[in-house]
Scaffold this active site. Structure first.
Site, PDB file in Angstrom:
ATOM      1  N   ASP A  10       0.307  -4.836   5.759  1.00  0.00           N
ATOM      2  CA  ASP A  10      -0.721  -5.744   5.248  1.00  0.00           C
ATOM      3  C   ASP A  10      -0.720  -5.791   3.726  1.00  0.00           C
ATOM      4  OD1 ASP A  10      -1.609  -3.013   5.336  1.00  0.00           O
ATOM      5  OD2 ASP A  10      -3.617  -3.704   4.783  1.00  0.00           O
ATOM      6  N   GLU A  11      -1.329  -6.812   3.194  1.00  0.00           N
ATOM      7  CA  GLU A  11      -1.631  -6.942   1.772  1.00  0.00           C
ATOM      8  C   GLU A  11      -0.459  -6.550   0.869  1.00  0.00           C
ATOM      9  OE1 GLU A  11      -6.468  -6.416   1.854  1.00  0.00           O
ATOM     10  OE2 GLU A  11      -5.263  -4.609   1.528  1.00  0.00           O
ATOM     11  N   VAL A  12       0.669  -7.209   1.072  1.00  0.00           N
ATOM     12  CA  VAL A  12       1.826  -6.995   0.204  1.00  0.00           C
ATOM     13  C   VAL A  12       1.599  -7.845  -1.045  1.00  0.00           C
ATOM     14  CG1 VAL A  12       4.339  -7.026   0.045  1.00  0.00           C
ATOM     15  CG2 VAL A  12       3.237  -6.667   2.274  1.00  0.00           C
ATOM     16  N   HIS A  34       0.825  -1.224   0.000  1.00  0.00           N
ATOM     17  CA  HIS A  34       0.000   0.000   0.000  1.00  0.00           C
ATOM     18  C   HIS A  34       0.853   1.264   0.000  1.00  0.00           C
ATOM     19  CE1 HIS A  34      -3.869  -1.947   0.239  1.00  0.00           C
ATOM     20  NE2 HIS A  34      -3.514  -2.638   1.296  1.00  0.00           N
TER      21      HIS A  34
END
Length: 499
Positions: free
Chosen positions: A159-161, A103
């Site tokens: 998060d959410e790599v 992100h």
């Protein structure tokens, strides 16, 4: 109602403010932060993203960049300090959130740091193997931490790599590591965590949990940084689809000394949702209460909850629910959390807090809260925007019904307009509908502009109207012009068509 009760003395209740979309003016912070405190929050999880006033070598990333200054985007150094002052006056702790792995579009979109992308064409994830990465992240962190005078926690995101282990350097590291991508992730987050601990030893570190979920406990135990990471376990789903991995609590409690959980009061359903579906978010909080009650003996030290309210799904996404539109949902979710369950009495008390006593529980089924347009009027900060968005949603629904209607497809489709082969009797009634929609659109736009200018900066209004209203107005005006031209022709024989 669940028997489980939240520890009201030791449990934190954070409200997440996502400033990467529609950041409010200081005057709105002066209203919303006392309101948030009043409904039971103990702090705010403040995701500054590109609204933070970065200086020196990273000035292009934040609100002091040339582009931000030209567009009037917030916040100035003084404005940012004012936010912290208002929060302190409300006795709300402020936990800044800075993304440090995934992100990172707001950083990697700039040419200065494009070379640090994991995948050259995508600006979402930074490469953990390139020499400039840690220097950049620690530079951002230093300014973020130093800016917050009473800081107790820093949230490092993580998060959410989406892209990891894909560049040639990272691929080689994965091939030579027995733990593959897990080690790549943990090495990067550990470097950042150690930087924080070495330079700010009293600071507590929070990290999102999703990238840790599928890492084996034996691997986690090899990393000393896990001893000072506090995982924030997030799940935004309602009761019927809420699920945590088997053995998750046992694994996390064996590695991490403190845990948090995260729910959602807005920004977790559709990426372009305009008003939260309260029943959905209420169900999410009830699911969390059930989860904690069911696993109470497995859970160690639970710091508290962050009620997240996302404003965009990523840096380049359009808006989802504006903050004022999420306030009713936030109130219901917070009250449910503090009470340990939901009841009719709780509903009535929240409705009084919002300044509305109309309707019944049925409105929780939809995306509206059924607020009245006449007395008694709502009283929560920004309620006029909420009402305006409700009106806009109604107009957009009527517009979509019109353009998808049998009448338009049968008597005013593209081929018929291009060839001037239309029935005046059928299209005259369409003109009346278009004119009515244009008039109402103008009224709603005037209403929203008036109240949104009080809450948001000009660049937010430009994006909002440019996304949700201007294209509809243009289409309706073109339809009006086309219908009027066709009516002037009076219906023509096929031999006059331009074939």
């Amino acid at each position: 109602m669940n028997n489980f009760k939240v520890d009201r003395t030791g449990s934190q209740r954070l409200v997440h403010l996502d400033l990467k979309g529609a950041p409010p003016r200081i005057s709105y912070f002066e209203k919303i932060l006392p309101f948030i405190k009043n409904i039971g929050a103990t702090g705010i999880l403040l995701e500054w993203e590109d609204t933070f006033p970065y200086t020196k070598d990273v000035i292009p990333i934040g609100s002091l960049s040339d582009h931000a200054q030209t567009s009037g985007a917030p916040y100035s150094m003084e404005e940012a300090k004012q936010i912290l002052t208002i929060a302190a006056a409300c006795d709300l702790i402020v936990i800044p959130l800075l993304q440090t792995f995934g992100h990172l579009e707001f950083v990697l979109k700039h040419e200065n740091w494009r070379s640090l992308r994991e995948v050259e064409e995508f600006p979402s994830s930074i490469c953990p193997s390139k020499s400039g990465t840690i220097q950049l992240i620690t530079s951002l962190l230093e300014q973020m931490i130093e800016f917050h005078p009473s800081i107790q926690y820093i949230h490092l995101g993580g998060d959410e790599v989406w892209h990891m282990g894909m560049c040639s350097i990272c691929e080689k590291r994965i091939q030579t590591s027995q733990f593959g991508k897990s080690r790549l992730y943990l090495d990067h987050m550990s470097k950042i965590g150690h930087y924080v601990k070495e330079n700010y030893p009293g600071l507590k570190i929070i990290v999102w949990d999703d990238m840790f979920r599928n890492i084996e406990v034996e691997i986690l135990q090899e990393y000393p940084s896990c001893n000072f990471f506090e995982l924030m376990i997030w799940n935004y789903l309602p009761s019927d689809s809420f699920h945590l991995n088997d053995g998750l609590w046992e694994k996390y409690n064996s590695v991490f000394s403190n845990l948090w959980i995260a729910s959602a009061f807005k920004g977790a359903t559709s990426s372009c949702q305009l008003i939260p579906v309260i029943k959905y978010h209420l169900s999410n909080h009830l699911a969390w209460l059930t989860e904690l009650e069911k696993n109470s003996k497995k859970i160690g030290n639970l710091r508290g909850i962050a009620l997240t309210g996302w404003s965009r799904f990523d840096h380049f996404a359009t808006f989802c629910e504006l903050l004022p539109c999420g306030i009713p949902s936030l109130c219901f979710c917070m009250a449910t959390w503090i009470s340990g369950g939901y009841s009719q009495d709780l509903e009535e008390s929240v409705r009084k807090l919002l300044g509305s006593d109309c309707g019944t529980i049925s409105y929780l089924e939809s995306s509206t809260v059924c607020l009245p347009k006449t007395n008694p009027q709502p009283t929560f900060p920004g309620w006029q925007i909420f009402v305006g968005i409700e009106m806009l949603m109604n107009l957009r629904t009527r517009y979509k019904n019109l353009i998808n209607s049998d009448q338009l497809q049968t008597w005013f489709n593209t081929w018929q307009v291009l060839n001037s082969f239309t029935n005046p009797m059928q299209i005259k009634s369409l003109l009346l509908v278009v004119i009515e929609l244009l008039g109402e659109m103008s009224t709603v736009k005037e209403h929203l502009k008036k109240y949104m200018e009080e809450v948001f900066f000009n660049h937010t209004l430009e994006e909002f109207f440019g996304t949700l209203m201007v294209p509809v107005e243009h289409h309706l005006n073109q339809m009006k012009t086309d219908i009027e031209r066709q009516l002037s022709l009076g219906g023509r024989a096929r031999e006059h068509m331009n074939l």
